[in-house]
Design a protein around this motif. Sequence first.
Motif, PDB file in Angstrom:
ATOM      1  N   ARG A 242       8.901   8.635 -20.128  1.00 46.81           N
ATOM      2  CA  ARG A 242       8.324   7.971 -18.915  1.00 46.81           C
ATOM      3  C   ARG A 242       8.637   6.688 -18.527  1.00 46.81           C
ATOM      4  N   GLU A 243       9.143   5.845 -19.385  1.00 43.78           N
ATOM      5  CA  GLU A 243       9.620   4.488 -19.111  1.00 43.78           C
ATOM      6  C   GLU A 243      10.891   4.527 -18.451  1.00 43.78           C
ATOM      7  N   ALA A 244      11.627   5.555 -18.652  1.00 44.52           N
ATOM      8  CA  ALA A 244      13.040   5.806 -17.941  1.00 44.52           C
ATOM      9  C   ALA A 244      13.011   6.406 -16.678  1.00 44.52           C
ATOM     10  N   LEU A 245      11.887   7.549 -16.749  1.00 42.47           N
ATOM     11  CA  LEU A 245      11.786   8.453 -15.635  1.00 42.47           C
ATOM     12  C   LEU A 245      11.223   8.106 -14.510  1.00 42.47           C
ATOM     13  N   LEU A 246      10.336   7.044 -14.535  1.00 45.10           N
ATOM     14  CA  LEU A 246       9.645   6.431 -13.276  1.00 45.10           C
ATOM     15  C   LEU A 246      10.439   5.508 -12.567  1.00 45.10           C
ATOM     16  N   PRO A 247      11.370   4.767 -13.172  1.00 49.42           N
ATOM     17  CA  PRO A 247      12.145   3.684 -12.316  1.00 49.42           C
ATOM     18  C   PRO A 247      13.380   4.904 -11.511  1.00 49.42           C
ATOM     19  N   ILE A 248      13.725   5.642 -12.453  1.00 43.53           N
ATOM     20  CA  ILE A 248      14.870   6.820 -11.653  1.00 43.53           C
ATOM     21  C   ILE A 248      14.402   7.503 -10.617  1.00 43.53           C
ATOM     22  N   ALA A 249      13.105   7.874 -10.859  1.00 39.72           N
ATOM     23  CA  ALA A 249      12.494   8.740  -9.661  1.00 39.72           C
ATOM     24  C   ALA A 249      11.792   7.808  -8.547  1.00 39.72           C
ATOM     25  N   LEU A 250      11.318   6.688  -8.789  1.00 44.49           N
ATOM     26  CA  LEU A 250      10.645   5.766  -7.654  1.00 44.49           C
ATOM     27  C   LEU A 250      11.708   4.926  -6.975  1.00 44.49           C
TER      28      LEU A 250
ATOM     29  N   PHE B 102       0.957  -1.187   0.244  1.00 43.33           N
ATOM     30  CA  PHE B 102      -0.031  -0.021   0.008  1.00 43.33           C
ATOM     31  C   PHE B 102       0.800   1.296  -0.025  1.00 43.33           C
ATOM     32  N   GLY B 103       2.014   1.209   0.808  1.00 40.48           N
ATOM     33  CA  GLY B 103       2.865   2.303   0.822  1.00 40.48           C
ATOM     34  C   GLY B 103       3.422   2.749  -0.490  1.00 40.48           C
ATOM     35  N   PHE B 104       4.155   1.708  -1.128  1.00 41.93           N
ATOM     36  CA  PHE B 104       4.634   2.229  -2.375  1.00 41.93           C
ATOM     37  C   PHE B 104       3.835   2.103  -3.464  1.00 41.93           C
ATOM     38  N   SER B 105       2.623   1.799  -3.426  1.00 39.43           N
ATOM     39  CA  SER B 105       1.583   2.148  -4.346  1.00 39.43           C
ATOM     40  C   SER B 105       1.227   3.269  -4.310  1.00 39.43           C
ATOM     41  N   ALA B 106       1.124   4.030  -3.152  1.00 31.07           N
ATOM     42  CA  ALA B 106       0.816   5.462  -2.917  1.00 31.07           C
ATOM     43  C   ALA B 106       1.863   6.283  -3.528  1.00 31.07           C
ATOM     44  N   ILE B 107       3.008   6.113  -3.139  1.00 29.72           N
ATOM     45  CA  ILE B 107       4.262   6.994  -3.817  1.00 29.72           C
ATOM     46  C   ILE B 107       4.292   6.749  -5.418  1.00 29.72           C
ATOM     47  N   GLY B 108       4.077   5.447  -5.793  1.00 27.26           N
ATOM     48  CA  GLY B 108       4.138   4.729  -7.114  1.00 27.26           C
ATOM     49  C   GLY B 108       3.135   5.575  -8.171  1.00 27.26           C
ATOM     50  N   THR B 109       1.957   5.721  -7.393  1.00 23.44           N
ATOM     51  CA  THR B 109       0.907   6.377  -8.188  1.00 23.44           C
ATOM     52  C   THR B 109       1.247   7.737  -8.391  1.00 23.44           C
TER      53      THR B 109
END
Length: 225
Positions: free
Chosen positions: A162-170, A143-150
């Motif tokens: 977006r495919e590269a940015l999300l892993p770098i940020a998350l 639940f916690g990392f689903s919140a920040i992931g969303t």
Amino acid sequence: MKSPFAAAVRAIVSKDLRAEWRSRELVSAMALFALLSVLVFSFALELDKNAREEAISGVLWVSLIFASLLGFNRSLSLEHDQGSLDALLLTPVSRSAIFLGKLLGNFMFTLLVALVLLPLMTALYGVQLLDSWALLTTIVGVFGFSAIGTLLATLAVQTRSREALLPIALLPVCLPFLLTAVRATKGIVSGAPQSEWQVWLQLLAAITIIYLVLCLLLYRFVLEE
């Protein structure tokens, strides 16, 4: 009388569930990725039983986090590409309701993958993961990392890379979840005294609450960028 906020959240969750039921693409891709990760780790640790027992909690959470990256990205990409995100912005509903609706959908999909992994890893690694405390830890962490992931997936989907940015940020932001969840799960499956791992579970719950509040406050700024 139904609350407009609750009705909006329920409508968004229902839409995501119906879309996934029709396509069966998101959860199947996440589950396949997670299963392959678990199998690779299983073969890599085959010769060292002690290493397998020590690493199982890390394998579980790393597999879940990487599978969730695929799910978050795909979930928000579909919304963006089909124009659903723009349509949501035009509706007279709270941005927090949109966030909670997307969060609950992502949480359900990721938790479903986790519920597949727990018995599979119990069989592959010979360590008991089908425990009520292990399940509670999994629910809180997911639940916690689903919140920040969303939140971050909504930000990343509006960019070209977006495919590269999300892993770098998350991934850096997920480190508190990873560290506390791994420590709590490791203590539970190893049969350590409750006093040794309960503090990690409590810390995981506290981090989840903090991240959830921050995401609720920041989502409207991210959504309108």
